[in-house]
Design a protein around this motif. Sequence first.
Motif, mmCIF file in Angstrom:
data_model
loop_
_atom_site.group_PDB
_atom_site.id
_atom_site.type_symbol
_atom_site.label_atom_id
_atom_site.label_comp_id
_atom_site.label_asym_id
_atom_site.label_seq_id
_atom_site.Cartn_x
_atom_site.Cartn_y
_atom_site.Cartn_z
ATOM 1 N N GLU A 112 38.671 60.808 8.331
ATOM 2 C CA GLU A 112 38.740 62.140 8.927
ATOM 3 C C GLU A 112 38.615 63.214 7.856
ATOM 4 O OE1 GLU A 112 41.659 61.038 12.720
ATOM 5 O OE2 GLU A 112 42.474 62.048 10.959
ATOM 6 N N VAL A 113 38.330 64.433 8.308
ATOM 7 C CA VAL A 113 38.232 65.584 7.414
ATOM 8 C C VAL A 113 39.173 66.663 7.931
ATOM 9 C CG1 VAL A 113 36.746 67.425 6.551
ATOM 10 C CG2 VAL A 113 35.863 65.096 6.721
ATOM 11 N N PHE A 114 40.031 67.178 7.041
ATOM 12 C CA PHE A 114 40.949 68.258 7.399
ATOM 13 C C PHE A 114 40.394 69.558 6.847
ATOM 14 C CE2 PHE A 114 44.542 71.063 6.580
ATOM 15 C CZ PHE A 114 45.213 71.015 7.793
ATOM 16 N N TYR A 115 40.232 70.553 7.728
ATOM 17 C CA TYR A 115 39.677 71.833 7.268
ATOM 18 C C TYR A 115 40.298 72.984 8.053
ATOM 19 C CZ TYR A 115 36.318 75.490 6.117
ATOM 20 O OH TYR A 115 35.742 76.654 5.685
ATOM 21 N N LYS A 116 41.018 73.852 7.345
ATOM 22 C CA LYS A 116 41.621 75.058 7.920
ATOM 23 C C LYS A 116 42.407 74.778 9.197
ATOM 24 C CE LYS A 116 38.716 78.616 5.876
ATOM 25 N NZ LYS A 116 37.887 79.809 6.113
ATOM 26 N N GLY A 117 43.292 73.802 9.130
ATOM 27 C CA GLY A 117 44.180 73.502 10.246
ATOM 28 C C GLY A 117 43.582 72.584 11.293
ATOM 29 N N GLY A 118 42.285 72.271 11.193
ATOM 30 C CA GLY A 118 41.644 71.380 12.165
ATOM 31 C C GLY A 118 41.326 70.028 11.559
ATOM 32 N N ILE A 119 41.299 68.992 12.384
ATOM 33 C CA ILE A 119 40.972 67.629 11.941
ATOM 34 C C ILE A 119 39.675 67.224 12.630
ATOM 35 C CG2 ILE A 119 41.723 65.224 11.894
ATOM 36 C CD1 ILE A 119 44.610 66.247 11.997
ATOM 37 N N TYR A 120 38.687 66.799 11.829
ATOM 38 C CA TYR A 120 37.355 66.477 12.362
ATOM 39 C C TYR A 120 36.952 65.068 11.928
ATOM 40 C CZ TYR A 120 37.445 71.571 12.634
ATOM 41 O OH TYR A 120 37.816 72.874 12.891
ATOM 42 N N PRO A 121 36.213 64.349 12.789
ATOM 43 C CA PRO A 121 35.734 63.007 12.412
ATOM 44 C C PRO A 121 34.812 63.106 11.198
ATOM 45 C CG PRO A 121 35.473 63.390 14.769
ATOM 46 C CD PRO A 121 35.829 64.713 14.164
ATOM 47 N N GLY A 122 35.028 62.278 10.211
ATOM 48 C CA GLY A 122 34.211 62.299 9.006
ATOM 49 C C GLY A 122 32.982 61.420 9.127
ATOM 50 N N GLN A 123 32.036 61.652 8.220
ATOM 51 C CA GLN A 123 30.815 60.836 8.198
ATOM 52 C C GLN A 123 30.930 59.695 7.186
ATOM 53 O OE1 GLN A 123 27.303 63.266 7.708
ATOM 54 N NE2 GLN A 123 27.787 64.577 9.460
ATOM 55 N N HIS A 124 32.154 59.416 6.729
ATOM 56 C CA HIS A 124 32.371 58.350 5.760
ATOM 57 C C HIS A 124 33.246 57.269 6.390
ATOM 58 C CE1 HIS A 124 35.801 61.101 5.423
ATOM 59 N NE2 HIS A 124 36.514 60.038 5.092
ATOM 60 N N GLU A 125 33.304 56.118 5.728
ATOM 61 C CA GLU A 125 34.056 54.966 6.250
ATOM 62 C C GLU A 125 35.523 55.059 5.838
ATOM 63 O OE1 GLU A 125 34.158 50.115 5.551
ATOM 64 O OE2 GLU A 125 32.356 51.276 5.009
ATOM 65 N N ALA A 126 36.442 54.706 6.767
ATOM 66 C CA ALA A 126 37.878 54.688 6.451
ATOM 67 C C ALA A 126 38.181 53.478 5.570
ATOM 68 C CB ALA A 126 38.703 54.617 7.732
ATOM 69 N N ILE A 127 39.160 53.631 4.649
ATOM 70 C CA ILE A 127 39.558 52.497 3.806
ATOM 71 C C ILE A 127 41.036 52.131 4.007
ATOM 72 C CG2 ILE A 127 37.800 52.950 2.057
ATOM 73 C CD1 ILE A 127 39.911 54.239 0.324
ATOM 74 N N VAL A 128 41.768 52.898 4.820
ATOM 75 C CA VAL A 128 43.171 52.593 5.133
ATOM 76 C C VAL A 128 43.295 52.468 6.650
ATOM 77 C CG1 VAL A 128 45.558 53.422 5.060
ATOM 78 C CG2 VAL A 128 44.055 53.794 3.092
ATOM 79 N N ASP A 129 43.930 51.384 7.110
ATOM 80 C CA ASP A 129 44.099 51.179 8.547
ATOM 81 C C ASP A 129 44.987 52.282 9.135
ATOM 82 O OD1 ASP A 129 42.601 48.901 8.368
ATOM 83 O OD2 ASP A 129 44.337 47.576 8.136
ATOM 84 N N ARG A 130 44.695 52.664 10.367
ATOM 85 C CA ARG A 130 45.445 53.731 11.019
ATOM 86 C C ARG A 130 46.943 53.426 11.121
ATOM 87 N NH1 ARG A 130 44.749 59.009 12.205
ATOM 88 N NH2 ARG A 130 42.578 58.537 12.747
ATOM 89 N N PRO A 131 47.360 52.199 11.515
ATOM 90 C CA PRO A 131 48.822 51.938 11.603
ATOM 91 C C PRO A 131 49.527 52.134 10.259
ATOM 92 C CG PRO A 131 47.584 50.264 12.785
ATOM 93 C CD PRO A 131 46.570 51.060 12.029
ATOM 94 N N LEU A 132 48.908 51.677 9.164
ATOM 95 C CA LEU A 132 49.527 51.833 7.847
ATOM 96 C C LEU A 132 49.611 53.305 7.468
ATOM 97 C CD1 LEU A 132 50.624 50.716 5.179
ATOM 98 C CD2 LEU A 132 48.250 50.423 4.395
ATOM 99 N N PHE A 133 48.549 54.070 7.736
ATOM 100 C CA PHE A 133 48.547 55.502 7.421
ATOM 101 C C PHE A 133 49.627 56.230 8.221
ATOM 102 C CE2 PHE A 133 47.088 59.870 8.013
ATOM 103 C CZ PHE A 133 46.778 60.246 6.715
ATOM 104 N N ASP A 134 49.717 55.913 9.525
ATOM 105 C CA ASP A 134 50.713 56.571 10.380
ATOM 106 C C ASP A 134 52.128 56.231 9.943
ATOM 107 O OD1 ASP A 134 48.712 57.727 11.839
ATOM 108 O OD2 ASP A 134 48.768 56.267 13.475
ATOM 109 N N GLU A 135 52.338 55.008 9.485
ATOM 110 C CA GLU A 135 53.669 54.613 9.015
ATOM 111 C C GLU A 135 54.049 55.403 7.764
ATOM 112 O OE1 GLU A 135 56.166 50.441 8.244
ATOM 113 O OE2 GLU A 135 53.989 50.412 8.635
#
Length: 554
Positions: free
Chosen positions: A249-272
Amino acid sequence: MSPPKRSLRCAIYTRKSTEEGLDQAFNSLHAQREACEAYVKSQAGEGWALVRTIYDDGGYSGGSMERPALQSLLTEIDGGHVDVVVVYKVDRLTRSLTDFAKIVERFDKRGVSFVSVTQSFNTTTSMGRLTLNVLLSFAQFEREVAGERIRDKLSASRKKGMWMGGSVPMGYDVVQRKLVPNPTEAEKVRQIFRRYVELGSTRELRLALKADGIVSQRRTAESGRTTGGNPFSRGALNHMIRNRVYVGEVFYKGGIYPGQHEAIVDRPLFDEAQAVVDEKRRVKLHRPSTTQKFPLTSLIFDDRGHPMAPSQSQKGGNRRYRYYVSRALIDKDRGEAGSIPRVPARAIEDIVIGAMHRIFELQTSNETGSDAIDLVARTRTTVRRIEVGASAIVLRLDPEVLDDHKHATHHDAIDALRSRLATACVLDWVRDDLVLSIPIRAKFRGGQHHIIAPGFGEMKSFPKPDATMVRAIVRAHAWLKLLLDGTVASMEDLALHVRHERVYVRRILRLAFLSPTITSDIIEGRQPEYLSLTDFIERDLPKSWRDQLDMVLS
């Protein structure tokens, strides 16, 4: 016969905003200088003579004064070595109207004229000044419009999830302007997230990573310069744990947008990991505020830029000692800490708040408890940063908050502020801040540093008399009176009269001969914090009051 014309030393200044083309045999800087040299030669009949020193700034923006050649030129002007400054166009000197006003004021102070080759005017006339201001207004407008266009383009690209440059997040490489996972480094990132969830503290995480030899990603630039490979700081780890790039994801000026790059950390681990951060923040918000007990919290740093955190220790029963301690020392990196890694809180507060007391022109004698609290609040509002060095404490002040900020640009107002401070203090402008430098003496005693600011001994934020020393001084004067009025005839009689050993009576009696300044400071609680009764009764007390003061401060 008319007298010969006075020779005018002419310095040529050239500038180019980018480094593009500077490696060419004949570039923009050469073209500007050639045109300026021709103009100077055309004025030879007026006594113009070229200064051979070259003042070229290649690859520097006109929106800032921080340019090496410009600063060198201004230094030569201050030294009286230049009479005329010649540029190809006004915007080569600066594109900022504010900076231009400062430069022209500096020129006028030294009687230096300013000439633009392609825009015929100089700054010695009111019409020339008006024309210059109009041209610079357009130059500044052009720069601001270009900046807005660039920001709009960046905003649109970021909202599409594109990576738009800057520091490359650990775990990724840049390939054709896109973030691509680096398998080896990506695994390190995942390991850092797992260890953080396990330990629950960036401080413990940092020490664990250092022990395991895990360092930041090494990168080699096109120039061959290598960066990275360093142990992590707590700030870098905090940023990494919060960085949504790792989940694509990309964070920009208070908004979160889907990124054009591949994630390297699983969502459950990041949320934890985010849950751990949020819980720590919630606990911290519900803690009692430390700014009343440590009024310089978040403002004070050592001279290597490390924040100094509040700390307490308990010695000798229930007595607590307060300190500000460098984060580098807390994180067990003493070698990286500043010159004074640990400073007694009361000493530094007395100096800083005492200095601000004088600047605010408050009356110490009439200060009530509420006034003292208000003084601390005003100090926290006015002081932007405090830096503790080996020989000085440097305060960066916000001029907008000072009562007389409306006149702060005038030299007489600065002089007025200086007059309220000790003579050794230095107060001057550094960019947009008023910077106050307070000389100190640092002493290492009892395993810690003690600091004294000459001239600030009588300015304490919260005076606390030492009851033991006060009682000893009162007793000394009472005993001396017994000797002077004939109640007792000798030291032996005095010892018998007061029921103390003769050696003890002789030592305490010395305090009756302390200088009035030292006596007053002790009674009012304004002596250096490290000073104790032992320092007087176990050392030979000089007869000279000046020598006594030197002994106390040495």
